[in-house]
Scaffold this active site. Structure first.
Site, PDB file in Angstrom:
ATOM      1  N   GLU A  41       2.926  80.760 -57.873  1.00  0.00           N
ATOM      2  CA  GLU A  41       3.031  80.868 -56.398  1.00  0.00           C
ATOM      3  C   GLU A  41       1.663  80.659 -55.770  1.00  0.00           C
ATOM      4  O   GLU A  41       1.518  79.979 -54.754  1.00  0.00           O
ATOM      5  CB  GLU A  41       3.581  82.247 -56.025  1.00  0.00           C
ATOM      6  CG  GLU A  41       5.043  82.432 -56.428  1.00  0.00           C
ATOM      7  CD  GLU A  41       5.591  83.838 -56.231  1.00  0.00           C
ATOM      8  OE1 GLU A  41       6.815  83.964 -56.140  1.00  0.00           O
ATOM      9  OE2 GLU A  41       4.815  84.798 -56.176  1.00  0.00           O
ATOM     10  N   ASP A  57       7.700  80.991 -48.953  1.00  0.00           N
ATOM     11  CA  ASP A  57       7.922  81.997 -50.000  1.00  0.00           C
ATOM     12  C   ASP A  57       8.050  83.390 -49.383  1.00  0.00           C
ATOM     13  O   ASP A  57       7.603  83.623 -48.254  1.00  0.00           O
ATOM     14  CB  ASP A  57       6.741  81.961 -50.992  1.00  0.00           C
ATOM     15  CG  ASP A  57       7.066  82.660 -52.312  1.00  0.00           C
ATOM     16  OD1 ASP A  57       8.185  83.178 -52.471  1.00  0.00           O
ATOM     17  OD2 ASP A  57       6.178  82.680 -53.187  1.00  0.00           O
ATOM     18  N   THR A  88       9.627  81.926 -54.886  1.00  0.00           N
ATOM     19  CA  THR A  88      10.534  82.560 -55.851  1.00  0.00           C
ATOM     20  C   THR A  88      11.008  83.915 -55.317  1.00  0.00           C
ATOM     21  O   THR A  88      10.243  84.625 -54.669  1.00  0.00           O
ATOM     22  CB  THR A  88       9.763  82.772 -57.176  1.00  0.00           C
ATOM     23  OG1 THR A  88       9.389  81.494 -57.672  1.00  0.00           O
ATOM     24  CG2 THR A  88      10.615  83.483 -58.223  1.00  0.00           C
ATOM     25  N   SER A 109      14.573  86.562 -53.971  1.00  0.00           N
ATOM     26  CA  SER A 109      15.860  86.524 -53.266  1.00  0.00           C
ATOM     27  C   SER A 109      15.733  85.891 -51.883  1.00  0.00           C
ATOM     28  O   SER A 109      16.638  85.170 -51.439  1.00  0.00           O
ATOM     29  CB  SER A 109      16.436  87.941 -53.165  1.00  0.00           C
ATOM     30  OG  SER A 109      15.530  88.792 -52.498  1.00  0.00           O
TER      31      SER A 109
HETATM   32  C1  5RP Z   1       8.058  86.695 -56.821  1.00  0.00           C
HETATM   33  C2  5RP Z   1       7.568  87.094 -55.484  1.00  0.00           C
HETATM   34  C3  5RP Z   1       8.573  87.283 -54.412  1.00  0.00           C
HETATM   35  O1  5RP Z   1       8.210  86.497 -53.322  1.00  0.00           O
HETATM   36  C4  5RP Z   1       8.599  88.716 -54.006  1.00  0.00           C
HETATM   37  O2  5RP Z   1       8.847  89.513 -55.142  1.00  0.00           O
HETATM   38  C5  5RP Z   1       9.648  88.992 -52.929  1.00  0.00           C
HETATM   39  O3  5RP Z   1      10.918  88.845 -53.471  1.00  0.00           O
HETATM   40  P1  5RP Z   1      12.231  89.081 -52.638  1.00  0.00           P
HETATM   41  O4  5RP Z   1      12.326  87.965 -51.651  1.00  0.00           O
HETATM   42  O5  5RP Z   1      13.321  89.064 -53.656  1.00  0.00           O
HETATM   43  O6  5RP Z   1      12.110  90.435 -51.958  1.00  0.00           O
HETATM   44  O7  5RP Z   1       6.407  87.272 -55.251  1.00  0.00           O
HETATM   45  O8  5RP Z   1       7.031  86.681 -57.772  1.00  0.00           O
END
Ligand code: 5RP
Length: 222
Positions: free
Chosen positions: A107, A85, A32, A34
């Site tokens: 996750e 992820d 999850t 970006s």
């Molecule tokens: C979500 C997460 C995401 O992997 C983490 O916040 C990184 O997000 P981004 O790729 O938007 O920087 O742990 O719960």
């Protein structure tokens, strides 16, 4: 290269890594955030080469489905070769802080099932010591104050993430100023507080591979 281009590059590097090993029966675990979204968009180009995905959040499930990728319930999946992820922070041991998007518990569950956890991140996420990013802790709502007091006893400064409910109906405390020299020990200590569902330290189950987007190209840490 801007941050989005770095995220896109690591998403493609993850595709290049898993693609040769995918079969028509493969199910891919998807994270999850970006960076994970760039991965989903890239994965969609190869949707004929694998069976479907398991999602770590409702948002990810929706994005996968928009691309026409079948989303399976984790309970119906016996094996998951890969979980891909992002992370909020990573250290050189591939221990992570996750949960900036409040999806940490799902996750962690998908990562626990996967044989290989590939973390994709831009280079700003690699740190000498975890903890500059506040540690997200998912808490049963009625235990919020109790858990906050216990986190203060661990010398952290918990802040209630107002207006946020996780996909599991719980709340998030973001804990500032924790001393995370021993991530594994702290992960266990916080998980043992009654009322905590899980915390964003991924140390007991770190990533197996960290693909890091840098200006000089994608670096691989394992
Ligand atoms: C979500 C997460 C995401 O992997 C983490 O916040 C990184 O997000 P981004 O790729 O938007 O920087 O742990 O719960």
């Amino acid at each position: 290269m801007n941050q989005d281009q770095l995220k896109q590059a690591v998403a493609q590097a993850a595709i290049d890594h898993i693609l040769p090993q995918l079969t028509a029966k493969s199910i891919v675990g998807v994270g999850t955030g970006s960076t994970a979204n760039f991965f989903i968009d890239a994965l969609a180009r190869y949707k004929m080469d694998f069976d479907g995905a398991v999602a770590s959040s409702e948002a990810t499930a929706a994005r996968l489905q928009q691309h026409g990728i079948p989303v399976y319930d984790l309970n119906s999946v016996a094996e998951l070769e890969f979980y891909v992820d992002g992370a909020d922070e990573a250290n050189a041991n591939l221990e992570l802080i996750k949960g900036g998007g409040a999806a940490l518990t799902r996750e962690k569950i998908v990562a626990a099932v996967a044989q290989t956890f590939i973390c994709i991140a831009d280079e700003s996420k690699l740190v000498p010591q975890l903890g500059e990013f506040p540690l997200p802790v998912e808490v049963i709502p009625m235990a919020r104050s109790h858990v906050a007091r216990k986190l203060v006893a661990l010398e952290g400064d918990p802040v209630y993430r107002e207006g946020v409910l996780t996909d599991n109906g719980n709340v998030i405390l973001d804990v500032y100023n924790l001393d995370i020299r021993n991530a594994r020990e702290l992960e266990e200590k916080i998980n043992n507080i009654v009322g905590v569902v899980s915390n964003g330290l991924f140390a007991a189950r770190p990533a197996n591979l960290l693909l890091l987007g840098t200006a000089a190209g994608v670096k691989t840490l394992k």
